[in-house]
Write a protein that holds these residues in place. Structure first.
Motif, PDB file in Angstrom:
ATOM      1  N   MET A 262       1.167  -1.388   0.384  1.00 17.07           N
ATOM      2  CA  MET A 262      -0.291  -0.253  -0.059  1.00 17.07           C
ATOM      3  C   MET A 262       0.657   1.324   0.487  1.00 17.07           C
ATOM      4  SD  MET A 262      -2.567  -1.493   0.018  1.00 17.07           S
ATOM      5  CE  MET A 262      -3.973   0.133   0.262  1.00 17.07           C
ATOM      6  N   ALA A 263       0.647   2.622  -0.381  1.00 17.21           N
ATOM      7  CA  ALA A 263       1.131   3.738  -0.861  1.00 17.21           C
ATOM      8  C   ALA A 263       1.774   3.976   0.068  1.00 17.21           C
ATOM      9  CB  ALA A 263      -0.070   4.761  -1.587  1.00 17.21           C
ATOM     10  N   ASP A 264       1.379   4.068   1.907  1.00 14.83           N
ATOM     11  CA  ASP A 264       1.569   4.925   2.718  1.00 14.83           C
ATOM     12  C   ASP A 264       2.645   3.859   3.771  1.00 14.83           C
ATOM     13  OD1 ASP A 264      -0.817   2.678   3.695  1.00 14.83           O
ATOM     14  OD2 ASP A 264      -1.327   3.990   4.613  1.00 14.83           O
ATOM     15  N   ILE A 265       3.133   2.842   3.019  1.00 14.49           N
ATOM     16  CA  ILE A 265       4.106   1.516   3.903  1.00 14.49           C
ATOM     17  C   ILE A 265       4.908   1.633   2.751  1.00 14.49           C
ATOM     18  CG2 ILE A 265       3.778  -0.883   4.921  1.00 14.49           C
ATOM     19  CD1 ILE A 265       0.431  -0.808   5.177  1.00 14.49           C
ATOM     20  N   ASN A 266       6.012   1.791   3.689  1.00 11.35           N
ATOM     21  CA  ASN A 266       7.548   1.296   2.898  1.00 11.35           C
ATOM     22  C   ASN A 266       7.448   0.043   3.547  1.00 11.35           C
ATOM     23  OD1 ASN A 266       9.716   2.065   2.181  1.00 11.35           O
ATOM     24  ND2 ASN A 266       9.973   3.472   3.206  1.00 11.35           N
ATOM     25  N   TRP A 267       7.299  -1.120   2.399  1.00  8.51           N
ATOM     26  CA  TRP A 267       7.485  -2.039   3.143  1.00  8.51           C
ATOM     27  C   TRP A 267       9.137  -2.734   3.001  1.00  8.51           C
ATOM     28  CZ3 TRP A 267       3.691  -4.800   4.587  1.00  8.51           C
ATOM     29  CH2 TRP A 267       2.155  -5.093   4.117  1.00  8.51           C
ATOM     30  N   LYS A 268       9.980  -1.820   1.792  1.00  6.00           N
ATOM     31  CA  LYS A 268      11.554  -2.097   1.930  1.00  6.00           C
ATOM     32  C   LYS A 268      11.994  -1.660   2.931  1.00  6.00           C
ATOM     33  CE  LYS A 268      11.571  -0.972  -3.350  1.00  6.00           C
ATOM     34  NZ  LYS A 268      11.739  -0.370  -4.265  1.00  6.00           N
ATOM     35  N   GLU A 269      11.190  -0.412   3.963  1.00  2.00           N
ATOM     36  CA  GLU A 269      12.303   0.045   5.257  1.00  2.00           C
ATOM     37  C   GLU A 269      12.025  -1.115   6.246  1.00  2.00           C
ATOM     38  OE1 GLU A 269      14.748   2.246   6.694  1.00  2.00           O
ATOM     39  OE2 GLU A 269      14.895   2.214   3.878  1.00  2.00           O
ATOM     40  N   ILE A 270      10.787  -1.058   6.577  1.00  3.73           N
ATOM     41  CA  ILE A 270      10.257  -2.857   7.231  1.00  3.73           C
ATOM     42  C   ILE A 270      10.815  -3.804   7.452  1.00  3.73           C
ATOM     43  CG2 ILE A 270       8.547  -3.688   8.040  1.00  3.73           C
ATOM     44  CD1 ILE A 270       6.848  -1.649   6.930  1.00  3.73           C
ATOM     45  N   VAL A 271      11.274  -3.943   6.630  1.00  9.45           N
ATOM     46  CA  VAL A 271      11.982  -5.589   6.262  1.00  9.45           C
ATOM     47  C   VAL A 271      12.843  -5.807   6.699  1.00  9.45           C
ATOM     48  CG1 VAL A 271      10.294  -6.671   4.370  1.00  9.45           C
ATOM     49  CG2 VAL A 271      12.575  -5.706   4.196  1.00  9.45           C
ATOM     50  N   LYS A 272      13.905  -4.574   6.262  1.00  6.83           N
ATOM     51  CA  LYS A 272      15.395  -4.224   7.213  1.00  6.83           C
ATOM     52  C   LYS A 272      15.002  -4.638   8.738  1.00  6.83           C
ATOM     53  CE  LYS A 272      16.737  -0.404   3.800  1.00  6.83           C
ATOM     54  NZ  LYS A 272      17.137   1.009   4.002  1.00  6.83           N
ATOM     55  N   ASP A 273      14.482  -4.731   9.510  1.00  7.50           N
ATOM     56  CA  ASP A 273      14.115  -3.961  11.007  1.00  7.50           C
ATOM     57  C   ASP A 273      13.890  -5.544  10.809  1.00  7.50           C
ATOM     58  OD1 ASP A 273      14.268  -1.544  11.117  1.00  7.50           O
ATOM     59  OD2 ASP A 273      12.343  -2.158  11.174  1.00  7.50           O
ATOM     60  N   TYR A 274      13.646  -7.091  10.279  1.00  3.72           N
ATOM     61  CA  TYR A 274      13.614  -8.081  10.338  1.00  3.72           C
ATOM     62  C   TYR A 274      14.754  -9.059   9.747  1.00  3.72           C
ATOM     63  CZ  TYR A 274       8.607  -7.382  11.920  1.00  3.72           C
ATOM     64  OH  TYR A 274       7.243  -6.985  12.316  1.00  3.72           O
ATOM     65  N   LYS A 275      15.963  -8.510   9.193  1.00  2.00           N
ATOM     66  CA  LYS A 275      17.038  -8.957   8.707  1.00  2.00           C
ATOM     67  C   LYS A 275      17.344 -10.065   9.345  1.00  2.00           C
ATOM     68  CE  LYS A 275      21.201  -8.676   5.804  1.00  2.00           C
ATOM     69  NZ  LYS A 275      21.863  -7.761   5.154  1.00  2.00           N
ATOM     70  N   GLU A 276      18.077  -9.666  10.811  1.00  2.00           N
ATOM     71  CA  GLU A 276      18.498 -11.116  11.605  1.00  2.00           C
ATOM     72  C   GLU A 276      18.197 -11.825  12.323  1.00  2.00           C
ATOM     73  OE1 GLU A 276      20.394  -9.960  16.264  1.00  2.00           O
ATOM     74  OE2 GLU A 276      21.048  -8.487  14.714  1.00  2.00           O
ATOM     75  N   ASP A 277      16.612 -11.320  12.852  1.00  2.00           N
ATOM     76  CA  ASP A 277      16.061 -12.983  12.983  1.00  2.00           C
ATOM     77  C   ASP A 277      15.713 -13.555  11.653  1.00  2.00           C
ATOM     78  OD1 ASP A 277      16.005 -12.157  15.896  1.00  2.00           O
ATOM     79  OD2 ASP A 277      13.807 -10.864  15.300  1.00  2.00           O
ATOM     80  N   PHE A 278      15.472 -13.068  10.526  1.00  2.00           N
ATOM     81  CA  PHE A 278      15.183 -14.091   8.950  1.00  2.00           C
ATOM     82  C   PHE A 278      16.251 -14.899   9.283  1.00  2.00           C
ATOM     83  CE2 PHE A 278      16.244 -14.177   4.616  1.00  2.00           C
ATOM     84  CZ  PHE A 278      14.392 -15.141   4.599  1.00  2.00           C
ATOM     85  N   ILE A 279      17.319 -14.280   8.871  1.00  2.00           N
ATOM     86  CA  ILE A 279      18.623 -15.641   8.569  1.00  2.00           C
ATOM     87  C   ILE A 279      18.742 -16.238  10.162  1.00  2.00           C
ATOM     88  CG2 ILE A 279      20.854 -15.165   8.464  1.00  2.00           C
ATOM     89  CD1 ILE A 279      21.095 -12.558   7.617  1.00  2.00           C
ATOM     90  N   GLU A 280      18.273 -15.684  11.023  1.00  2.00           N
ATOM     91  CA  GLU A 280      18.838 -16.950  12.300  1.00  2.00           C
ATOM     92  C   GLU A 280      17.369 -17.722  12.406  1.00  2.00           C
ATOM     93  OE1 GLU A 280      18.229 -17.445  16.965  1.00  2.00           O
ATOM     94  OE2 GLU A 280      18.548 -15.403  16.319  1.00  2.00           O
ATOM     95  N   ASP A 281      16.725 -17.655  11.632  1.00  2.00           N
ATOM     96  CA  ASP A 281      15.685 -19.015  10.982  1.00  2.00           C
ATOM     97  C   ASP A 281      15.808 -19.406  10.193  1.00  2.00           C
ATOM     98  OD1 ASP A 281      13.751 -18.223  13.827  1.00  2.00           O
ATOM     99  OD2 ASP A 281      12.568 -17.184  13.190  1.00  2.00           O
ATOM    100  N   LEU A 282      16.033 -19.050   9.428  1.00  2.00           N
ATOM    101  CA  LEU A 282      16.766 -19.672   8.492  1.00  2.00           C
ATOM    102  C   LEU A 282      17.178 -20.339   8.651  1.00  2.00           C
ATOM    103  CD1 LEU A 282      16.272 -20.004   5.135  1.00  2.00           C
ATOM    104  CD2 LEU A 282      17.712 -18.226   4.977  1.00  2.00           C
ATOM    105  N   PHE A 283      19.005 -19.864   9.088  1.00  2.00           N
ATOM    106  CA  PHE A 283      19.161 -20.707   9.581  1.00  2.00           C
ATOM    107  C   PHE A 283      19.346 -22.282  10.310  1.00  2.00           C
ATOM    108  CE2 PHE A 283      24.509 -19.361   8.688  1.00  2.00           C
ATOM    109  CZ  PHE A 283      23.690 -18.554   8.125  1.00  2.00           C
ATOM    110  N   THR A 284      18.431 -22.105  10.770  1.00  2.00           N
ATOM    111  CA  THR A 284      17.445 -23.305  11.717  1.00  2.00           C
ATOM    112  C   THR A 284      17.228 -24.739  10.782  1.00  2.00           C
ATOM    113  OG1 THR A 284      17.161 -22.056  13.671  1.00  2.00           O
ATOM    114  CG2 THR A 284      15.817 -23.522  13.545  1.00  2.00           C
ATOM    115  N   LEU A 285      16.355 -23.800   9.567  1.00  2.00           N
ATOM    116  CA  LEU A 285      16.231 -24.891   8.783  1.00  2.00           C
ATOM    117  C   LEU A 285      17.279 -25.630   7.788  1.00  2.00           C
ATOM    118  CD1 LEU A 285      12.868 -23.228   7.524  1.00  2.00           C
ATOM    119  CD2 LEU A 285      13.037 -24.975   9.455  1.00  2.00           C
ATOM    120  N   LEU A 286      18.008 -24.605   7.300  1.00  2.00           N
ATOM    121  CA  LEU A 286      19.248 -25.436   6.397  1.00  2.00           C
ATOM    122  C   LEU A 286      20.093 -26.522   7.189  1.00  2.00           C
ATOM    123  CD1 LEU A 286      20.136 -21.185   5.009  1.00  2.00           C
ATOM    124  CD2 LEU A 286      19.402 -23.618   4.419  1.00  2.00           C
TER     125      LEU A 286
END
Length: 468
Positions: free
Chosen positions: A1-25
């Motif tokens: 949506m126009a009033d949500i900056n999705w690209k900026e929001i996902v940056k806050d999740y990068k560290e947790d995302f990589i940690e969870d992905l490593f659990t699966l990998l």
């Protein structure tokens, strides 16, 4: 949506995302039929990865369900309609040629190296985090979304057969298991098994020949044990063969027996032209010698009809459609043992306008003097297409175009994804046009930036689809 900056929001999740992905990998989730039981339908590895993913969903407050260790889903939202995001945690065998442990993920040059990083643990986790972001932002939704996790995508899709029998079928959805901008068309998929008896002649004997891990992988490694009158001459000619061929290998002598190994390049079976088939190159070399009977037929078929035959023309099965393109053929499994017999397993991706029975009929006609039998294996799939004017396709292409600034257009592939399981199902990412595709190859990797870009696109697209 126009009033949500999705690209900026996902940056806050990068560290947790990589940690969870490593659990699966870190989980070797290769199908293992030798360890399969009623509790573990395709072996314990894929189930362990499924449980780990569901545990992540529970931790984050989602509703989860495991369907008899075949598949599971993580659910969010409410409403009558269901958006399905269909991914998988099983992986193809690691194979050889890795510079690192395939199940100990490492980051080099901002790329995650591990089996499953791009196919399909990384993209599926990115889609899950997209759903998590929508939940964390407490955005209003009018539909349900389910991240559906399979355990048998790389083999027979028994996981989704079971899931769709016991759970509600989503109304529409996508699979994060291919390429952007979108895959709204998929070729048909069928496999033909060619069978041989195991008789040898007198002058040269093919004791064994083995290559390939799966029908949908170009064989990277091949090995043959032969018995000949002059093994030193064969070894010398093999070394000469290696000088001009795009393969490497070695020959070891033991009396009159020679063990020959060859190394080519693995690739996804839907794009065999990107690989180097070690099996057909080995057969091409061996077919110069005085093999006879069934051993000769096995080698002759591999060289004359299969070697560098990516479009199936040498078999008479070539076909092209204006929308879906041409048929592709991969020859993924080769086995021969003297006195026991042999088989070659071929996998074809075919456009609309032909079908698996036509393909099988032509196999039989072309090889009628070479093979004992040619049969279709189970699990064939017909071509699939969702028109560009479908609201699902329109929405996904619109979001992709707005976020990337790149041309958003339809595509048809030879690869098969879970998207085809839904009448209104497509594949959507996570590989970008400039991504390096290492699926099914040694040193598989996925760029972290690509995963984060995909997460942003998924978040906006999912929200648009379930908020309307």
């Amino acid at each position: 949506m126009a009033d949500i900056n999705w690209k900026e929001i996902v940056k806050d999740y990068k560290e947790d995302f990589i940690e969870d992905l490593f659990t699966l990998l870190k989980i070797d989730s290769t199908r293992d039929d030798n360890a399969a039981t009623d509790e573990y339908p395709v072996g314990p590895g894929p189930v362990k990865a499924l449980d780990a993913f569901l545990d992540i969903g529970k931790r984050d407050g989602f509703s989860t369900e495991n369907f008899d260790n075949w598949a599971g889903h993580i659910e969010f939202g409410e409403g009558e309609e269901i958006l399905g995001v269909l991914g998988h945690v099983d992986v193809v065998p690691a194979g050889t040629g890795w510079d690192t442990d395939p199940f100990e993920p490492v980051i080099k040059d901002e790329k995650i190296y591990a089996r499953g990083s791009s196919d399909d643990k990384g993209p599926t986790m990115a889609a899950y985090y997209a759903m998590k972001i929508i939940k964390d932002l407490d955005l209003p939704v009018s539909k349900k979304i389910r991240v559906i996790i399979g355990t048998d995508e790389e083999s027979g899709w028994g996981c989704m057969d079971h899931y769709l029998n016991v759970a509600e079928t989503p109304d529409f959805g996508f699979s994060p298991d291919a390429y952007f901008p979108i895959i709204n068309g998929e070729k048909g998929n069928t496999s033909v098994q060619m069978k041989f008896q195991g008789n040898n002649g007198e002058q040269a004997k093919l004791i064994s020949f083995q290559a390939g891990l799966r029908a949908n992988m170009v064989p990277q490694d091949a090995e043959a044990i032969v018995e000949v009158d002059n093994p030193a001459e064969l070894t010398e000619q093999f070394n000469e063969f290696l000088e001009d061929a795009p393969v490497s290998g070695e020959a070891k002598l033991e009396g009159n027996k020679v063990t020959i190994t060859l190394i080519g390049k693995a690739a996804h079976g839907s794009t065999p032209e990107h690989g180097v088939n070690a099996a057909t190159y080995l057969a091409t070399f061996l077919n110069n010698f005085s093999f006879d009977k069934d051993a000769k037929a096995f080698l002759n078929v591999a060289e004359k009809y299969l070697h560098e035959n990516h479009d199936g023309k040498k078999l008479g099965i070539d076909y092209e459609d204006e929308l879906m393109g041409h048929l592709s053929s991969n020859f993924g499994i080769f086995n021969f043992k003297t006195d026991e017999g042999g088989e070659i397993l071929a996998n074809m991706r075919y456009p609309q306008g032909t079908d698996e029975e036509t393909i099988l009929s032509q196999f039989k006609e072309t090889l009628k003097d070479e093979v004992v039998e040619a049969v279709l294996t189970s699990g064939g799939k017909a071509p699939h297409y969702v028109p560009t004017d479908d609201p699902l396709v329109e929405t996904l292409l619109d979001v992709y175009g707005r976020q990337t600034g790149l041309e958003a257009h339809e595509m048809v592939i030879g690869g098969g994804t879970y998207g085809r399981l839904l009448d209104r199902g497509v594949a959507f990412g996570a590989m970008f046009p400039d991504s390096v595709d290492t699926m099914h190859q040694a040193n598989e990797f996925m760029a972290i930036d690509d995963l984060m870009r995909a997460m942003s696109i998924y978040a906006e697209a999912i929200y648009e689809l379930i908020s309307k």
